[in-house]
Structures are given as structure tokens and as C-alpha cells.
Design a protein around this motif. Sequence first.
Motif, PDB file in Angstrom:
ATOM      1  N   GLU A 153     -55.328 -84.405 -51.567  1.00 11.72           N
ATOM      2  CA  GLU A 153     -54.824 -83.365 -50.655  1.00 11.72           C
ATOM      3  C   GLU A 153     -53.324 -83.516 -50.439  1.00 11.72           C
ATOM      4  O   GLU A 153     -52.773 -83.092 -49.435  1.00 11.72           O
ATOM      5  CB  GLU A 153     -55.546 -83.438 -49.290  1.00 11.72           C
ATOM      6  CG  GLU A 153     -57.014 -83.062 -49.329  1.00 11.72           C
ATOM      7  CD  GLU A 153     -57.270 -81.557 -49.328  1.00 11.72           C
ATOM      8  OE1 GLU A 153     -56.304 -80.771 -49.306  1.00 11.72           O
ATOM      9  OE2 GLU A 153     -58.460 -81.173 -49.360  1.00 11.72           O
ATOM     10  N   ASP A 169     -59.760 -76.802 -49.919  1.00 12.43           N
ATOM     11  CA  ASP A 169     -60.317 -78.145 -50.120  1.00 12.43           C
ATOM     12  C   ASP A 169     -59.975 -78.575 -51.543  1.00 12.43           C
ATOM     13  O   ASP A 169     -60.791 -78.470 -52.451  1.00 12.43           O
ATOM     14  CB  ASP A 169     -61.837 -78.092 -49.883  1.00 12.43           C
ATOM     15  CG  ASP A 169     -62.496 -79.448 -50.102  1.00 12.43           C
ATOM     16  OD1 ASP A 169     -61.777 -80.453 -50.214  1.00 12.43           O
ATOM     17  OD2 ASP A 169     -63.744 -79.471 -50.169  1.00 12.43           O
ATOM     18  N   ASP A 170     -58.747 -79.062 -51.747  1.00  7.61           N
ATOM     19  CA  ASP A 170     -58.241 -79.314 -53.095  1.00  7.61           C
ATOM     20  C   ASP A 170     -59.036 -80.353 -53.863  1.00  7.61           C
ATOM     21  O   ASP A 170     -59.167 -80.277 -55.075  1.00  7.61           O
ATOM     22  CB  ASP A 170     -56.766 -79.736 -53.025  1.00  7.61           C
ATOM     23  CG  ASP A 170     -55.880 -78.614 -52.536  1.00  7.61           C
ATOM     24  OD1 ASP A 170     -55.573 -77.716 -53.338  1.00  7.61           O
ATOM     25  OD2 ASP A 170     -55.526 -78.610 -51.345  1.00  7.61           O
ATOM     26  N   ASP A 171     -59.538 -81.361 -53.172  1.00  5.44           N
ATOM     27  CA  ASP A 171     -60.285 -82.415 -53.875  1.00  5.44           C
ATOM     28  C   ASP A 171     -61.799 -82.173 -53.832  1.00  5.44           C
ATOM     29  O   ASP A 171     -62.573 -82.991 -54.329  1.00  5.44           O
ATOM     30  CB  ASP A 171     -59.940 -83.804 -53.323  1.00  5.44           C
ATOM     31  CG  ASP A 171     -60.205 -83.925 -51.831  1.00  5.44           C
ATOM     32  OD1 ASP A 171     -60.557 -82.906 -51.196  1.00  5.44           O
ATOM     33  OD2 ASP A 171     -60.062 -85.036 -51.301  1.00  5.44           O
ATOM     34  N   ASN A 173     -64.054 -82.348 -51.555  1.00  3.20           N
ATOM     35  CA  ASN A 173     -64.912 -83.313 -50.847  1.00  3.20           C
ATOM     36  C   ASN A 173     -65.605 -82.698 -49.632  1.00  3.20           C
ATOM     37  O   ASN A 173     -66.225 -83.397 -48.836  1.00  3.20           O
ATOM     38  CB  ASN A 173     -64.096 -84.554 -50.438  1.00  3.20           C
ATOM     39  CG  ASN A 173     -63.046 -84.242 -49.379  1.00  3.20           C
ATOM     40  OD1 ASN A 173     -62.778 -83.086 -49.084  1.00  3.20           O
ATOM     41  ND2 ASN A 173     -62.468 -85.276 -48.809  1.00  3.20           N
ATOM     42  N   TYR A 175     -64.010 -81.027 -47.216  1.00  3.38           N
ATOM     43  CA  TYR A 175     -63.110 -80.935 -46.066  1.00  3.38           C
ATOM     44  C   TYR A 175     -61.754 -80.368 -46.479  1.00  3.38           C
ATOM     45  O   TYR A 175     -61.132 -80.853 -47.424  1.00  3.38           O
ATOM     46  CB  TYR A 175     -62.934 -82.314 -45.409  1.00  3.38           C
ATOM     47  CG  TYR A 175     -64.240 -82.817 -44.847  1.00  3.38           C
ATOM     48  CD1 TYR A 175     -64.679 -82.377 -43.592  1.00  3.38           C
ATOM     49  CD2 TYR A 175     -65.059 -83.669 -45.575  1.00  3.38           C
ATOM     50  CE1 TYR A 175     -65.901 -82.792 -43.082  1.00  3.38           C
ATOM     51  CE2 TYR A 175     -66.283 -84.091 -45.070  1.00  3.38           C
ATOM     52  CZ  TYR A 175     -66.693 -83.651 -43.825  1.00  3.38           C
ATOM     53  OH  TYR A 175     -67.901 -84.054 -43.338  1.00  3.38           O
ATOM     54  N   ILE A 176     -61.312 -79.346 -45.762  1.00  2.00           N
ATOM     55  CA  ILE A 176     -60.042 -78.677 -46.058  1.00  2.00           C
ATOM     56  C   ILE A 176     -58.873 -79.472 -45.475  1.00  2.00           C
ATOM     57  O   ILE A 176     -58.910 -79.862 -44.302  1.00  2.00           O
ATOM     58  CB  ILE A 176     -60.075 -77.248 -45.466  1.00  2.00           C
ATOM     59  CG1 ILE A 176     -61.065 -76.388 -46.267  1.00  2.00           C
ATOM     60  CG2 ILE A 176     -58.686 -76.608 -45.464  1.00  2.00           C
ATOM     61  CD1 ILE A 176     -61.434 -75.078 -45.598  1.00  2.00           C
ATOM     62  N   ASP A 178     -57.725 -82.468 -45.579  1.00  2.00           N
ATOM     63  CA  ASP A 178     -57.957 -83.778 -44.951  1.00  2.00           C
ATOM     64  C   ASP A 178     -57.045 -84.837 -45.579  1.00  2.00           C
ATOM     65  O   ASP A 178     -57.492 -85.755 -46.242  1.00  2.00           O
ATOM     66  CB  ASP A 178     -59.436 -84.174 -45.082  1.00  2.00           C
ATOM     67  CG  ASP A 178     -59.943 -84.142 -46.513  1.00  2.00           C
ATOM     68  OD1 ASP A 178     -59.560 -83.232 -47.281  1.00  2.00           O
ATOM     69  OD2 ASP A 178     -60.719 -85.041 -46.886  1.00  2.00           O
TER      70      ASP A 178
HETATM   71 CA   LIG Z   1     -60.585 -82.124 -49.100  1.00  2.00          CA
END
Ligand SMILES: [Ca+2]
Length: 431
Positions: A153, A169-171, A173, A175-176, A178
Motif C-alpha cells: 500500500e 485495496d492495492d495488495d 488483503n 483492507y483499503i 492499510d
Molecule cells: Ca490493502
Amino acid sequence: MRAGLVGLILILISNVGSAAEYIVRFRGDTAKGIKALKELDGFQSVKTFIPQLNMAVIKGQGLPVSRIGEKSAGEILYIARNGRVRLVSNDSVPTLSQMESEAGGTWGIKASNTFEAWKITQGDRKIVVAVSDTGTFMKHFDIGDNIWVNPGEFGKDANGKDKSKNKIDDDGNGYIDDVNGYNFETNSPSPNENHYHGTHVAGTIGAVGGNKSGISGVNWYTSIMTVKFLGADGSGTDEAAIKTIVYAADNGARVINCSWGSDEANPALYDAIKYAMDKGMLFVAAAGNDSSNADKTPMYPAAYDLDNIVSVAASYNDKGELAGFSNYGKVSVDIVAPGDTIYSLDTPLRNTVSKGWFQYLSGTSMASPHVAGAAALMLAANPNLKWNEVKAILLETSTKKTFLTDKVSSGGFLNVGEAVKKAKFLADRTH
Ligand SMILES: [Ca+2]
Ligand SMILES: [Ca+2]
Ligand SMILES: [Ca+2]
């Protein structure tokens, strides 16, 4: 008479309308689980899911609650209450006149022989330690460089936008944005402090060392992942506590510090810690401040019978003698660490009498991060150690005291120097 009767009716009506929250674990298929829920008397609605644990948080009324180990044969394995836990530091009046020097160390750092450990390592930012608490005051000058940065992120996305703020939520997981952890109190990305407890705990683990200002944590260099769930009143729900543990275990934390608890055992929280164990995470917990034998009057999570838990009692002096408030227990408490009048980071923006950058606090809440910090320092010396090896070394190298023999399972006081030496010895032997 009339007024009394009206009052009674109102009370009855309000009782009928009051829904409680529960945490439900399903056997397997979620759809089948939900179908079974709908057949339950008292079930009202599903609030949210915790997919990693095959759990749902639901609203309902008068549902039967299971104890740890009790599992049904049906689609619903068990139902737990969504109770509340509280931090375990004592109220204390902050003393701001004395600045304990960075190079000189705080008394807890000295008493636990951390200087010896620093001759071998001063920590490593590759080691991630999660702090499940009230948040971290990110702008504190003595913690900023040791705040965990989620690599997934961080930096620019394909459109040139800052990944930590692009509402994506780039990765992937779940969660946006994070970038430093997550706030499970408000379900938002920023785990910033709205109390002071979590920042103090984080400082003991990893206040920046060698910057010639403030203090040094047990680790000069580390990565603090902040998983916030306790609110401004110092309490939080079991649901949110579970989410902090699952998040930390899923996102690379090797150690988590949990300076909170309650006297109510919860099978869902128990299962979350077991999940963390399966992911290789050590769970360091405060034993509690009730001056009790925790084998008889337990505080959870510290007293759960799970191998990855290290339950920490507090000492008030460099001999390792127990502080009067500290819980103890030959079976359920493992080790003693400094936990009285501990000098660490404060949150200057909070609206209280102190408003300082540093303060003293007391509690097993303050003892636990000395041990979590020691675990991180051991992993810096030897990243190949497994959670069970870290725990075994912590207990085995503790300084044995006859007066602790019947108080904690190791019979000893934290010795960071000896623990890190052993960790390094094992690293050198295997390479
Ligand atoms: Ca994330
Ligand atoms: Ca993002
Ligand atoms: Ca410092």
C-alpha cells in the motif's frame, strides 16, 4: 401506582427490543451455516463475517453460548458472546519532571539486561511486531521511523496516485489503504491513537534508538504494525480484538502484543489465537492487574491454554519482585518483566492533564511489551527461529528467582541479554 405500572411496561418492551451480538463459528459451508442460523430461535441478522476463521458476527437474543472446547455436531460449531475487553494499565498520575536518558536507558531496559543484547543487535526493521491496542500516535518523533509500512500500500499506483490514499485495496488483503495497519474500532485505515495506552506500549517495544532524543525501546530498530481496536475509553469488542489478531497473522507480524483482557473466556477469541499460532505468530499478553492467582481467577486471553501465548507478570524493581497489582500463576503465567513506573511515549495531543511527549505508566500492560520487544530482538538476531523456539528461549534464559518459583512457570525474570545471546548462538551454529 399508574406511573409505576407504565414504567414496568416500558422496561419489558425495552427488554424485548434489546439485541445482543454473538460470534458464531460454522463447521464448513457458510451458506449451510446461515441456513442453520435462520432456524435458530432468537437469531436476528448477520452483521459481518470473519472468513479466515469461518465465523460470522450476528445479532440475536437469548442465544445459547458455548464454552471453550464445546462443539456441536451441526453446521454451527459454537456460539460465543461478542463481549468486551479492557486494557490493563493502572491509572497513574504522569510524572514529567524527570527525563530518563536515551543512552542510559529506562529502568526496565536496564533491569532486563537489554544492554547486553544491544552488543549483538539493536533490532531490525524487517521484523514486524503488531500492537493490538488503542492505536499509535504516529507523529511522535521517537517512533515515526519504526512504524511499519505495508509495502503493498506504499508508493504510486498505475495512475500515479499514492497507494496509501487511493481508496483501493492495492495488495488485495481485504483492507483499503492499510499502509501502517488498520483501525478495527472505526473500520478505517488510520490506526492513530485516541487514548495514550497503545503509544506507550509501542514505545517500550520500539521507540527509536540512537537518535539522541527521547528514549530507546527494547528495539532501536523494528517495524510496529498498529492494529487498533480499543477506543478512547480503553475498551473494545471481542469481534474487533479477533480481527486485529487475524490481520496481524495474515500480514507478516512475527509477534503480537496484547495488553488487554477480560475475565470472560471466549471460544472465538481462543480460536483466533490458535489461527495465529498456525501462521507462526507469537502471542505476548499481559497477565492482568488483579493481584490474583490467575490459575484460579484467570484473565483472558493471557490465561488461555495455548502454546503460542506468553503471559507476562509485572515487577516493580530490578530484582524481579512482583508488583503488588500483578497477577501470577505457576501454570498460566510464564515470566516476569518490568511493569511498574515505566517511562515511555505519550500522546501530546490528547486532552488531559499531561499533554507531554513522555510519561510513566504502571501495569502488566507495560511488562508485556518488554517481552514482545525481547522476542523481536531475538528474531533480529536469528530470523529463522520459530515461535515455539522464541518462547522456549525466553523462559529458559530468564533469571531464576526462588521467590518466583511458585509464581510463574519459568520461575524467572526477563533477561533480554541472555535470550538474544542464545538466539544468536543458534543462528551461528546452523550456518
Ligand atoms: Ca490493502
Ligand atoms: Ca490503497
Ligand atoms: Ca530515541
